[in-house]
Design an enzyme around this catalytic site. Sequence first.
Site, PDB file in Angstrom:
ATOM      1  N   GLY A  75      53.121   0.557  54.125  1.00 13.63           N
ATOM      2  CA  GLY A  75      52.570  -0.393  55.077  1.00 13.63           C
ATOM      3  C   GLY A  75      53.498  -1.571  55.264  1.00 13.63           C
ATOM      4  O   GLY A  75      54.407  -1.806  54.466  1.00 13.63           O
TER       5      GLY A  75
ATOM      6  N   PHE B 299      54.992 -11.081  55.857  1.00 13.07           N
ATOM      7  CA  PHE B 299      56.253 -11.288  55.157  1.00 13.07           C
ATOM      8  C   PHE B 299      56.483 -10.253  54.065  1.00 13.07           C
ATOM      9  O   PHE B 299      57.267 -10.473  53.152  1.00 13.07           O
ATOM     10  CB  PHE B 299      56.282 -12.689  54.543  1.00 13.07           C
ATOM     11  N   GLY B 300      55.769  -9.119  54.115  1.00  9.76           N
ATOM     12  CA  GLY B 300      55.932  -8.131  53.065  1.00  9.76           C
ATOM     13  C   GLY B 300      55.886  -6.707  53.574  1.00  9.76           C
ATOM     14  O   GLY B 300      55.212  -6.401  54.552  1.00  9.76           O
TER      15      GLY B 300
ATOM     16  N   ASP C   7      41.609 -15.815  50.347  1.00 11.06           N
ATOM     17  CA  ASP C   7      41.947 -14.886  51.430  1.00 11.06           C
ATOM     18  C   ASP C   7      41.187 -13.564  51.268  1.00 11.06           C
ATOM     19  O   ASP C   7      41.778 -12.485  51.299  1.00 11.06           O
ATOM     20  CB  ASP C   7      43.451 -14.630  51.471  1.00 11.06           C
TER      21      ASP C   7
END
Length: 841
Positions: free
Chosen positions: A531, A535-536, A648
Amino acid sequence: MKKKKQIMDRPYCLYCCSIYYYLVAAITFFITYAPLNNAQPPSPSPVANLSTSWINTPSILINSSEVILKLTPVFNGSIDSRLMCGFYCPDINACLFGVVFFNWNNLFSPFYSFTVNDPQLVWSANRDRPVQINATLQLTGNGDLILRDADGAFVWSTNTSGKSVFGLKFTVSGNLVLFDRNDATVWQSFDHPTDSLLVGQTLFPGQKLTSSTSSSNSTPGLFSLTVQDYRLLGYVESNPPLPYFQSGLGFINYVKYDNGSFNGQNIPLASSSGQFIRLDPDGHLKVYESGELNWNAVVDLLTPGIGYCGYPMVCSNYGICSSNGQCACPDDANSETSTFRQISYTQPNLGCSLVTPISCSHSQYHTLLELKNTSYFYFNIIHTDKNSFLDEKIDLENCKKSCLKNCSCKAALFAYDSRKGCLLLSEVFSLINNEGMVENVTVFLKVQKSSTAPTNSPSKKSRQVTIMLGSSLGTFFGVFFVVTSCFFVLTKKQESEELDEFFVDQVPGSPTRLSYEELRVMTSNFNDKLGEGGFGTVFHGTLSDGTKVAVKRLNGFGHVKQSFLAEVETIGNIHHVNLVRLVGFCAEKSYRLLVYEYMSNGSMDKWIFQRHQELTLGWQSRKKIIMDIAKGLTYLHEECRQKIFHLDIKPQNILLDEHFNAKISDFGLSKLIDKDQSQVVTMMKGTPGYLAPEWLSSIITEKVDVYSFGVVVLEMLCGRKILDRSQPEEDMHLLGLFKRKAKAEQLLDIVDKYNDDMQTHRAEVVEMMGVAMWCLQSDFSRRPSMSVVVKVLEGFVDVENNLDYNITTPVVPRAITATGHQEDAIGDATPLFPSALSGPR
């Protein structure tokens, strides 16, 4: 039409075609065991030789009150004892090695069903660190009994290596014993009790019973029972631990549970079905005996000595217990506004909370509220020099001053009689109404008063002058700061990598540090991508021992360092079955990578938002996932050394393993808070749609996670995103639709219409919507804590019934993509976007 297949909602039943099968199964279960090698013939006390191993591969399924339990027998007692030693798995991948008491029924029912009612775990080796399927128990050649998790990680040991151990046996009384060649005991489980005592078991000095956190959480809880100085003492875990029960033992320095008596108290003789004593999560010590369908409490052993109000949590924190069994909140008679409010008006025993939480950064507004005719459980028992925490050298005024000066102090107690002295509390348990009794204790509760000063006060004018002066100076220093910052960035750029590695090295208890080369090999040169977002990027990897992992490679600079450190510091130091485990990390030069356990079914959003797919999640699976998330958040908020605000919570950060157990992931935005802090000031973080209204003030508590949890629950129940632009404009925002349907009493209309199983259980789904509504209250102080949510889901607590349905519908921004088109920001606004660490997309 054939219905869709419902994942994880297939009922488990043990059916058979003949009564002979069950007779054989019952005999095998009770009197045999299944080691991998060195098998022994059955005996009243089954024995295992050295160098014997057992693997946790559940072979027995038990349908108990609609909860599927899995068992891996190691030793089985006799039919009379109804005891078994082995792996007990109340959650499919959270197993405990221990001793279980069973209530067998309906062995030869007309339907040939084989059922076990209400199994009770009475001893466990690893109560605070569950293991997974394929965990191993090994009796080594050196005589050490060792428990290792499925990945080989060490969990528990008897530490008996080299102590002449000859074998291992399980007695009829439920005692697991390591013995030598002369049959002398080297180690026994009776010497290491958890929360229970079996008939014939003795509690000696140095040993103690420790309650579980709750009926569904076996980790050590608040209460303990121990023998000390010829007394039986009950303690509540606080700072310092305070006794709430005391009983003299005469001339003996131990207490034994005989059949028919305990500590001089007569109890009913144990029936053939069995009996045990347990220190319950609420501090009660009860004798349990098997009934027809479940275990019943036949004696409450401590209550005659301390009374109903003598238990520290009978009315929970800040609650006042009256002699008639009622709970109430402290009342500030000198104030026009309430200082405390009940957590639940329909369930006063859940305690009270401060209307204005105590803030250490505003200690100038702290004051003490004096309570008349009020006492504390600590003063209900006789104290000696060894168990008294009263400071006799401090007078009343200095006692109060000491509390006000100490931020961690929540209350000051002052005694006037023969036990004169001061006691400061860092946590306030239940208080006791002493109306009509001799008043010998005064209770002072710390509260936070309003910080608002009169408009024309000298302090107000002083602040205005300060603000004007500060503004002028601020402009000058602002320009100076910009110039110096640019210079600093240019000159320190080459040093940034070394500083990053230094900070990472300082993270205490961090997981395994890996090199970039190791991760490159592990991920086949980062070729198998799972995936990508934000930023990852997440890649599939395999450790040298064959264990599958998910490797997240972070892209970016300053913000990445902050998120990377937050993730390693937070998740690297905590372990819970409902949190994704961080296996390792890499901080080498400019590379920043995180290695997690592999979650084969990916993130939850792919299972609840994808319509018309063949495999979907049914009601039972969604209900289990909701409970998993609640337990994970409870651990973060209340059971860690520090509070952890996740900040989050959303479906993309809820991952599912191969058995659809839910685990919370992505701690890049999380914040660690000291236990004595109730709120924190921080910049706005998270994902639009899941942000609580109080984010606008930048002052948040753990209740922001509760709000986000409520949004996620609502999405799961309705099978749609919080913002769905494919819907008509009036139905686009799920919270607005929910509010409208709730007021019209038409909530059945919004149950996931694309899932047959959800439609079948619509009434239950609507009940769960009440939990979501409670969590979504605009006033954060009216939201429940996550531990209360768990109690609601377990059926022990009811949902508040006077909820405010005027919940705020958030304004959802739109993000501009690289192509210039607008996109929904929901689910894609966090700095770290590994919406799934693994699994099919």
